[in-house]
Design an enzyme around this catalytic site. Structure first.
Site, short mmCIF file in Angstrom:
data_model
loop_
_atom_site.label_atom_id
_atom_site.label_comp_id
_atom_site.label_asym_id
_atom_site.label_seq_id
_atom_site.Cartn_x
_atom_site.Cartn_y
_atom_site.Cartn_z
N VAL A 200 32.68 38.80 47.07
CA VAL A 200 31.72 37.90 47.71
C VAL A 200 32.35 37.32 48.98
O VAL A 200 33.50 36.86 48.95
CB VAL A 200 31.34 36.75 46.74
CG1 VAL A 200 30.51 35.68 47.46
CG2 VAL A 200 30.56 37.27 45.55
N ALA B 194 36.39 34.44 51.10
CA ALA B 194 35.88 35.49 50.22
C ALA B 194 36.59 35.39 48.88
O ALA B 194 37.59 34.67 48.74
CB ALA B 194 36.13 36.86 50.82
N LYS B 195 36.10 36.09 47.91
CA LYS B 195 36.80 36.21 46.63
C LYS B 195 36.30 37.45 45.94
O LYS B 195 35.16 37.89 46.17
CB LYS B 195 36.54 34.98 45.76
CG LYS B 195 37.62 34.72 44.74
CD LYS B 195 38.82 34.04 45.38
CE LYS B 195 39.95 33.81 44.41
NZ LYS B 195 41.00 32.94 45.00
N GLY B 196 37.13 38.02 45.08
CA GLY B 196 36.72 39.18 44.30
C GLY B 196 37.14 38.98 42.85
O GLY B 196 37.97 38.13 42.54
N ASP C 80 45.27 36.92 42.78
CA ASP C 80 44.80 35.68 42.14
C ASP C 80 45.14 35.85 40.65
O ASP C 80 45.97 36.69 40.29
CB ASP C 80 43.29 35.48 42.38
CG ASP C 80 42.82 34.09 41.98
OD1 ASP C 80 43.15 33.12 42.67
OD2 ASP C 80 42.13 33.94 40.94
#
Ligand code: NAD
Length: 423
Positions: A67, A112-114, A153
């Protein structure tokens, strides 16, 4: 040793927390309604269901996300999480926090992050590599050194970053080091990245102890989540003379009033042991770690741990949010009432994105720095952000979280407004 674990708090949707924090800043900044909508929404959301070949020859379908929240200030930046509880709302919230964090410390990134819904510990090394390479391929349509740059992460590490970098490089036919940060140094990573988030916490605590006239030597610390962030923060703080009395991971919590041997515990964790296997202190139950009578409490596990209920029992003078979103808005209100000083996540754990930025710059320039330079620059950036946040908090008579959000949201709002709506 039977040790209970602190589960994520039910009902604490991280996106609700992220939106509530944003709305509060937007109200105070009197944000234009259109821009409020833009900044309150994630720009791009990729969901992928992809097959992975397992060791027994079977095929299993996994679900992953990437995202991007806002790209007004530069390419998207944010980690990739492997965890069974990953969900789209969580990834959205984490992407939004990345936008504010990058803006707050003034690195030229959007957020962003996944994430992939998986328990990485339940996979073999080959399965983990298969899953990572396939997920990297699925998100290769949005990631790139100038578009979106992932990082580690929860549940991912430098080995996973090396696989992602290699996968993208294989597709392109040449090495694309800058497509991820948090890589091993031997494949274009930077010295000091692995420790960066924990080291940033150390620099902030050193600054706070100086400001508040508390000696760091002998100051007491409890850390929830003895992983990459919490384990490093605890180890560096102990080296500076702080007394780390409590640490926890998913296997349980360890407590020793006289101070734990953090260096040995961290070495054991890096070799793959859990805290319950390592011992060296009394076991505590559930939320007890959060309520220890310490100077500094560092939640460094997952979101939603400090709720109104757990906050009531917190005795720490300072809460330094190593994790993203560890405190719910209700929890925040209780801490404010109790006059606990909360250093918010977008500042407290910004060491990771700051040194990721340094890594990316080195990759793009093919010119690598010494560790001393990385640490000095990290200290300069993170402590000046703290001073800026404190000044804004005093000026507007608000909490450090609100001050940090006001600074960050203003910067993103300005960039978004100046760029305009296309077409
Ligand atoms: P990690 O996987 O290395 O460590 C997480 C640790 O938390 C593990 O030891 C795990 O056992 C423990 N844990 C999980 N749930 C727990 C619970 N309910 N109670 C106690 N312990 C629990 O992950 P990490 O990279 O250290 O990330 C931790 C947090 O910091 C996350 O919120 C992440 O988004 C944030 N963060 C990480 C970085 C980074 O550079 N890695 C940067 C900024 C923010």
């Amino acid at each position: 040793m039977a040790v209970p674990k602190a589960a994520a708090k039910p009902g604490a949707n991280p996106l609700d927390t992220a939106i509530a924090q944003f709305e509060r800043a937007a109200d105070r900044l009197n944000l234009d309604p259109g821009l409020r909508q833009v900044l309150g929404t994630c720009k791009r959301e990729l969901t992928t269901h992809f097959p992975v070949q397992m060791d027994d020859g079977s095929t299993k379908v996994f679900t992953g996300y990437r995202v991007q929240h806002n790209l007004a200030r530069g390419p998207a930046k944010g980690g990739i999480r492997y965890h069974p509880a990953v969900g789209l709302d969580e990834v959205r919230a984490l992407a939004m926090w990345m936008t504010w964090k990058s803006a707050l410390v003034n690195v030229p990134y959007g957020g962003a992050k996944g994430g992939v819904i998986v328990d990485p510990k339940a996979l073999s090394e080959t399965e983990l590599e298969n899953l990572t390479r396939r997920y990297a391929t699925e998100i290769s349509i949005v990631i790139d050194p100038i578009r979106d740059i992932p990082a580690p992460d929860v549940g991912t590490d430098e080995r996973v970053m090396a696989w992602i970098m290699d996968t993208i490089s294989m597709h392109r036919g040449y090495t694309v080091a800058g497509v991820v940060t948090g890589k091993p140094v031997s494949v274009g990573g930077t010295l000091g990245r692995k420790e960066a988030t924990g080291r940033g916490i150390l620099y902030l605590i050193q600054e706070l102890t100086r400001d508040h006239g508390i000696p760091l030597e002998g100051a007491t610390v409890a850390v929830q989540g003895f992983g990459n962030v919490g384990g490093v923060a605890a180890t560096l703080l102990a080296r500076e003379g702080a007394r780390v009395v409590g640490v926890s991971d998913t296997s349980g919590c360890l407590y020793n009033e006289k101070g734990l041997d953090v260096e040995t515990l961290w070495q054991g964790k890096k070799e793959g042991a859990s805290l319950s296997e390592l011992g060296g202190g009394d076991c505590l139950g559930g939320d007890e770690l959060l309520s220890l009578p310490v100077d500094f409490l560092i939640p460094a596990a997952l979101e939603g741990q400090i709720t109104a209920q757990t906050a009531r029992n917190i005795q720490a003078k300072f809460v330094i949010e190593g994790a993203n979103g560890p405190t719910t808005p209700d929890g925040d209100a209780v801490l404010a009432e109790k006059q606990v000083l909360v250093v918010p996540d977008i500042l407290a754990n910004a060491g990771g994105v700051i040194v990721s930025y340094f890594e990316w710059v080195q990759d793009l320039q093919f010119f690598f720095w010494e560790e001393k330079q990385v640490c000095e620059q990290l200290q300069r950036v993170i402590t000046s952000a703290l001073r800026e946040v404190r000044a804004r908090a005093e000026q507007e008579n608000v909490s450090l979280r609100e001050a940090a959000m006001l600074i960050a949201v203003s910067r993103v709002e300005e960039a978004t407004r100046l760029r305009g709506i296309y077409p």
